[in-house]
Design a protein around this motif. Sequence first.
Motif, short mmCIF file in Angstrom:
data_model
loop_
_atom_site.label_atom_id
_atom_site.label_comp_id
_atom_site.label_asym_id
_atom_site.label_seq_id
_atom_site.Cartn_x
_atom_site.Cartn_y
_atom_site.Cartn_z
N ARG A 169 0.82 -1.21 0.00
CA ARG A 169 0.00 0.00 0.00
C ARG A 169 0.86 1.26 0.00
O ARG A 169 1.91 1.33 0.64
CB ARG A 169 -0.91 0.00 1.23
CG ARG A 169 -1.85 1.19 1.29
CD ARG A 169 -2.91 1.03 2.35
NE ARG A 169 -2.37 1.03 3.70
CZ ARG A 169 -3.13 1.14 4.78
NH1 ARG A 169 -4.43 1.25 4.66
NH2 ARG A 169 -2.58 1.13 5.97
N GLU A 172 -0.07 6.61 3.51
CA GLU A 172 -1.34 7.27 3.82
C GLU A 172 -1.22 8.76 3.57
O GLU A 172 -0.22 9.39 3.90
CB GLU A 172 -1.71 7.02 5.29
CG GLU A 172 -3.16 7.32 5.61
CD GLU A 172 -4.13 6.41 4.86
OE1 GLU A 172 -5.10 6.95 4.30
OE2 GLU A 172 -3.91 5.18 4.84
N ARG A 177 -2.10 6.86 -2.79
CA ARG A 177 -3.03 6.14 -1.91
C ARG A 177 -4.47 6.44 -2.33
O ARG A 177 -5.33 5.56 -2.34
CB ARG A 177 -2.80 6.56 -0.45
CG ARG A 177 -3.71 5.85 0.52
CD ARG A 177 -3.34 4.39 0.65
NE ARG A 177 -4.38 3.64 1.37
CZ ARG A 177 -5.26 2.86 0.81
NH1 ARG A 177 -5.27 2.69 -0.51
NH2 ARG A 177 -6.15 2.21 1.52
N GLN A 180 -5.26 4.43 -5.38
CA GLN A 180 -5.50 3.03 -5.04
C GLN A 180 -6.91 2.82 -4.51
O GLN A 180 -7.54 1.79 -4.79
CB GLN A 180 -4.45 2.54 -4.03
CG GLN A 180 -3.06 2.37 -4.63
CD GLN A 180 -2.03 1.95 -3.61
OE1 GLN A 180 -2.21 2.13 -2.41
NE2 GLN A 180 -0.93 1.38 -4.09
N ARG A 181 -7.40 3.76 -3.74
CA ARG A 181 -8.78 3.66 -3.25
C ARG A 181 -9.78 3.70 -4.41
O ARG A 181 -10.76 2.96 -4.43
CB ARG A 181 -9.08 4.80 -2.27
CG ARG A 181 -8.38 4.70 -0.94
CD ARG A 181 -8.98 5.67 0.07
NE ARG A 181 -8.26 5.66 1.33
CZ ARG A 181 -7.34 6.56 1.67
NH1 ARG A 181 -7.04 7.54 0.83
NH2 ARG A 181 -6.74 6.49 2.85
N LYS A 184 -9.53 0.33 -6.44
CA LYS A 184 -9.48 -0.89 -5.64
C LYS A 184 -10.38 -2.01 -6.19
O LYS A 184 -9.93 -3.13 -6.43
CB LYS A 184 -9.86 -0.58 -4.19
CG LYS A 184 -9.91 -1.81 -3.29
CD LYS A 184 -10.23 -1.41 -1.87
CE LYS A 184 -10.52 -2.63 -1.00
NZ LYS A 184 -9.37 -3.55 -0.93
N ASP A 197 -4.39 -2.56 -1.01
CA ASP A 197 -4.23 -1.84 0.25
C ASP A 197 -3.69 -2.70 1.40
O ASP A 197 -4.05 -2.52 2.55
CB ASP A 197 -5.55 -1.21 0.67
CG ASP A 197 -6.68 -2.24 0.78
OD1 ASP A 197 -6.45 -3.42 0.44
OD2 ASP A 197 -7.78 -1.86 1.21
N ASP A 199 -0.64 -3.95 3.88
CA ASP A 199 0.65 -3.57 4.45
C ASP A 199 1.46 -4.84 4.72
O ASP A 199 1.78 -5.16 5.88
CB ASP A 199 0.45 -2.78 5.74
CG ASP A 199 -0.19 -1.43 5.49
OD1 ASP A 199 0.25 -0.74 4.54
OD2 ASP A 199 -1.12 -1.06 6.23
#
Length: 246
Positions: A169, A172, A177, A180-181, A184, A197, A199
């Motif tokens: 990921r 933040e 980021r 990616q959201r 997704k 997402d 870690d």
Amino acid sequence: MEIPASSNERSIFNLRQRWFASCFSVLTPVYQGMLGQEKQKLFEDFRTSFPHRDDDGLENVPLFLEVGPGPGTNFKYYPTSPCNLIVIDPNLKFKPQVMENLKKFPHINLIGFYETGIEGVSRFVKDNSVSIVIGTDVGCSVPDVKAYYDNVLKVLRPGGKFYYIEHIRAEEGSMLRFKQRVFKKWWEFHGCGCQLDRDLDKQIKTAGFSGVDQTTFYLDMSQISWYYKTFVFGIVPRHVRGIATK
């Protein structure tokens, strides 16, 4: 990964597997080109770690397990001495490519190619029997990350090593980021469950290995087209490579 029970679900599942394998075959040369130097670093002591004499006998040949090998891009990093190999992959569409690629490496003795995810590994691999587990870009798509690492630990012999590379990921608050959201669900569908997402760099540190040596890096996208930068690898540039010891 469990295969859906109904015939309609199974048909959709098989179609997605075929689509993923086809796309992966197209993207593999580009992706492996970007990963080449990082894989060399990851496996730099790998090829000379298993000296073997002709009189050692087959029982002393190290056992390797590769989880989700795709078309077999890691085989060229294996030791040049004999080794036994078990492959597990829930996507059998990759098997013809794996078998063809193995012809280039006669010192790799394939014991079995089993259609299962890591959750089914105990049906085919004995506990504490594997010298090396290899998993590159696997943790992103397993149903349960903790179970993945638990099963890797289960089959590794004491002192055995787990070699891995994963995309992870983005930080933040970064624009990546946010991207990616947005992508997704689209990415998960086309990537056969691949998650943007996770870690994994943090999760492996608490998985129960005696030691974890890892490095975070970004893909070098200076030589690829704008399309790949925008819609494919530009979504997953942040990676981690490492070696975890049981």
